[in-house]
Design an enzyme around this catalytic site. Structure first.
Site, short mmCIF file in Angstrom:
data_model
loop_
_atom_site.label_atom_id
_atom_site.label_comp_id
_atom_site.label_asym_id
_atom_site.label_seq_id
_atom_site.Cartn_x
_atom_site.Cartn_y
_atom_site.Cartn_z
N ARG A 121 -19.39 12.73 -8.04
CA ARG A 121 -19.19 12.73 -6.57
C ARG A 121 -19.38 11.35 -5.95
NH1 ARG A 121 -22.01 17.89 -6.69
NH2 ARG A 121 -20.42 19.50 -6.83
N LYS A 143 -8.84 2.10 -0.09
CA LYS A 143 -7.87 3.10 -0.53
C LYS A 143 -7.85 3.10 -2.05
CE LYS A 143 -4.39 3.66 3.08
NZ LYS A 143 -2.97 3.43 3.43
N GLU A 185 3.05 -8.96 0.30
CA GLU A 185 2.03 -8.34 1.18
C GLU A 185 1.48 -9.37 2.16
OE1 GLU A 185 1.58 -5.13 1.26
OE2 GLU A 185 1.68 -4.25 -0.74
N LYS A 227 -6.46 -7.69 7.52
CA LYS A 227 -6.61 -6.33 7.00
C LYS A 227 -7.99 -5.77 7.36
CE LYS A 227 -6.06 -3.08 3.34
NZ LYS A 227 -5.47 -2.68 2.09
N GLU A 237 -6.83 5.75 8.48
CA GLU A 237 -5.40 5.78 8.84
C GLU A 237 -5.04 6.86 9.85
OE1 GLU A 237 -2.78 4.49 5.61
OE2 GLU A 237 -1.34 5.95 6.36
N ARG A 241 -4.08 1.65 11.15
CA ARG A 241 -4.02 1.32 9.72
C ARG A 241 -2.62 1.61 9.16
NH1 ARG A 241 -8.42 1.85 4.84
NH2 ARG A 241 -7.05 0.86 3.33
N ASN A 245 1.46 0.00 6.33
CA ASN A 245 2.46 0.64 5.47
C ASN A 245 3.87 0.12 5.76
OD1 ASN A 245 0.44 2.24 4.40
ND2 ASN A 245 0.70 3.81 5.98
N HIS A 248 6.67 0.22 3.23
CA HIS A 248 6.16 0.94 2.07
C HIS A 248 6.87 2.26 1.78
CE1 HIS A 248 3.16 -2.13 1.95
NE2 HIS A 248 2.45 -1.53 1.00
N HIS A 252 8.04 2.61 -1.76
CA HIS A 252 7.52 3.63 -2.68
C HIS A 252 8.66 4.43 -3.30
CE1 HIS A 252 3.18 3.81 -0.83
NE2 HIS A 252 3.38 2.75 -1.58
N HIS A 265 5.22 -3.49 -7.28
CA HIS A 265 4.96 -2.93 -5.96
C HIS A 265 5.39 -3.90 -4.85
CE1 HIS A 265 2.93 -0.71 -2.77
NE2 HIS A 265 2.31 -1.81 -2.43
P1 NAD Z 1 -0.98 -4.98 -11.52
O1 NAD Z 1 -2.35 -4.50 -11.31
O2 NAD Z 1 -0.09 -4.17 -12.41
O3 NAD Z 1 -1.04 -6.48 -12.03
C1 NAD Z 1 0.16 -7.17 -12.33
C2 NAD Z 1 0.09 -7.77 -13.74
O4 NAD Z 1 -0.76 -8.91 -13.73
C3 NAD Z 1 -0.47 -6.84 -14.78
O5 NAD Z 1 0.26 -7.00 -15.98
C4 NAD Z 1 -1.89 -7.37 -14.99
O6 NAD Z 1 -2.43 -7.08 -16.25
C5 NAD Z 1 -1.67 -8.84 -14.80
N1 NAD Z 1 -2.82 -9.63 -14.38
C6 NAD Z 1 -3.81 -9.27 -13.54
N2 NAD Z 1 -4.58 -10.33 -13.27
C7 NAD Z 1 -4.09 -11.38 -13.97
C8 NAD Z 1 -4.43 -12.74 -14.09
N3 NAD Z 1 -5.41 -13.27 -13.37
N4 NAD Z 1 -3.72 -13.53 -14.93
C9 NAD Z 1 -2.66 -13.02 -15.63
N5 NAD Z 1 -2.27 -11.73 -15.52
C10 NAD Z 1 -2.97 -10.92 -14.70
O7 NAD Z 1 -0.19 -5.10 -10.14
P2 NAD Z 1 -0.63 -5.61 -8.70
O8 NAD Z 1 0.58 -6.18 -8.11
O9 NAD Z 1 -1.86 -6.39 -8.74
O10 NAD Z 1 -1.00 -4.24 -7.93
C11 NAD Z 1 -0.04 -3.25 -7.68
C12 NAD Z 1 -0.74 -1.95 -7.40
O11 NAD Z 1 -1.57 -2.07 -6.23
C13 NAD Z 1 0.20 -0.80 -7.14
O12 NAD Z 1 -0.20 0.32 -7.88
C14 NAD Z 1 0.03 -0.52 -5.66
O13 NAD Z 1 0.27 0.82 -5.32
C15 NAD Z 1 -1.40 -0.91 -5.44
N6 NAD Z 1 -1.74 -1.22 -4.04
C16 NAD Z 1 -2.81 -0.62 -3.49
C17 NAD Z 1 -3.19 -0.92 -2.20
C18 NAD Z 1 -4.44 -0.32 -1.63
O14 NAD Z 1 -4.69 -0.49 -0.44
N7 NAD Z 1 -5.25 0.36 -2.41
C19 NAD Z 1 -2.47 -1.87 -1.46
C20 NAD Z 1 -1.37 -2.48 -2.06
C21 NAD Z 1 -1.00 -2.15 -3.36
N1 GLY Z 2 -2.15 -0.97 1.79
C1 GLY Z 2 -2.25 -0.09 2.91
C2 GLY Z 2 -3.64 0.16 3.36
O1 GLY Z 2 -4.59 -0.32 2.78
O2 GLY Z 2 -3.82 0.86 4.30
#
Ligand code: NAD
Ligand code: GLY
Length: 360
Positions: A121, A143, A185, A227, A237, A241, A245, A248, A252, A265
């Protein structure tokens, strides 16, 4: 050391932004009174680069880290991978007195954050984002989520970290394509709420592409400030917030239709933002020149701007499964010029998106 605070009453935390700082992670955690026994969740790519520095830093400050890697890639932000994290935590007898560290990009941050939110939890966790996208967006705001085969991020929780620890030096090993994905972003913040920041980005394209530390730090700090302010006003949200999006819903849909992985992404969001801007222009909320400025800035960072060839029907079905759809109505974020945005209810999704996708 730069620091941005996210003000959320008892869930407040700091985002620390620095260079060459990973070796001081343990020291920073000590100031937080973070649990001594920690699970470090990462993937083989990031572990090979930064796992040992992270664990050495933790051990030097008296922490007891145990590492667990999940496979690398958006495809693995799944229920099966989440189960493997639970298995690891249970088999290694982690309890409520333990903590979790998410070391990696947005995929690691989202899935490890969700594991922390749900295991027993909820156990405390810290985000150590290593991609630009994670440093400017996903690690901030709490998130957490996994994907479902029928839609992106459909299973998740709001669960704030105890700290976000950013070492910009980790970006030196990032593939150019991932740096660009993060820039999508960053550009988003400019369009939705800060026209000066948008202009600054237009003036600093080469510095950012060349990863000039001062420019990278400024882009990260400004993004985190913007942010953080939005999240502090609307953590779950209910209102503003949703502005985050922007681009997005369509983005998505691209990720889902292409099977999570073909488009990063940030790349899918870049296309989604241009579509949103064109819709806004079509309804008189922004000028064609402003759509062009957005397209030009995204293109300057080598981001795609044209929707891939799926049918209108496929896009519509994918968007109808989006979290932003309630009782068949889609709430879209549209920009008013550059630097302002608002929520717009779309009743006929097909009609609104029809001009912008190919008719196959
Ligand atoms: P990712 O986590 O897949 O990373 C991209 C690539 O970079 C991967 O292959 C990873 O292994 C590699 N990598 C990471 N750090 C590295 C480094 N320092 N040097 C070399 N390689 C490295 O992708 P991302 O773009 O970081 O994240 C995308 C994800 O984030 C999606 O799933 C998306 O939905 C999510 N997201 C979430 C929020 C939120 O608010 N929670 C907001 C935006 C995006
Ligand atoms: N990436 C959208 C949010 O954090 O609300």
């Amino acid at each position: 050391m730069e620091s941005v605070d996210v003000h959320l009453a008892e869930r407040s935390y700091s985002i620390l932004i620095n260079s060459d700082s990973l070796a001081s992670l343990g020291q920073e955690l000590s100031h937080l009174n973070f649990p001594k026994r920690v699970a470090v969740i990462s993937n083989p790519t990031v572990d090979n680069l930064y796992g040992s520095m992270t664990c050495t830093s933790l051990e030097t400050s008296g922490f007891i880290p145990t590492q667990f890697n999940i496979p690398d890639g958006e495809n693995y932000k799944s229920i099966t991978t989440l189960e493997s994290i639970y298995d690891f935590l249970i088999e290694n007898e982690f309890d409520r007195g333990c903590g979790l560290i998410a070391l990696g990009g947005g995929v690691i941050g989202d899935i490890a954050g969700f594991a922390a939110a749900t295991f027993l939890r909820g156990i405390p966790y810290v985000q150590v984002p290593t991609t630009l996208l994670a440093q400017v967006d996903s690690s901030v705001g709490g998130k957490t989520a996994i994907n479902h085969p029928l839609g992106k991020n459909l299973i998740g929780a709001f669960y704030q970290p105890e700290m976000v620890f950013i070492d910009i030096t980790t970006l030196n090993t990032l593939e150019p394509r991932d740096l660009s994905a993060g820039m999508a972003e960053v550009i988003k913040y400019g369009v939705i709420c800060d026209s000066n920041f948008f202009c600054w980005l237009e003036d600093n394209i080469e510095n950012l592409k060349n990863r000039k530390p001062e420019s990278i730090v400024y882009a990260i700090r400004r993004s985190c400030q913007l942010k953080g302010e939005i999240v502090a006003r609307d953590e779950r949200e209910g209102s503003v917030r949703a502005f985050l999006n922007y681009g997005h819903t369509f983005g998505h849909a691209i990720e889902k239709l292409s099977g999570y992985g073909q488009f990063k992404h940030g790349e899918a969001v870049a296309i989604g933002m241009v579509v949103a801007a064109k819709i806004a222009a079509g309804q008189g909320f922004c000028l064609p020149q402003e759509v062009q400025r957005l397209s030009d800035l995204l293109s300057a960072f080598d981001l795609p701007i044209d929707p891939p060839d799926f049918s209108l029907e496929e896009y519509v079905v994918a968007m109808q499964r989006d979290k932003k759809v309630k009782q068949g109505h889609l709430t879209m974020v549209l920009n008013r010029g550059i630097g302002e945005c608002f929520l717009h209810q779309v009743d006929d999704i097909s009609a609104v998106f029809s001009p912008f996708v190919k008719h196959l």
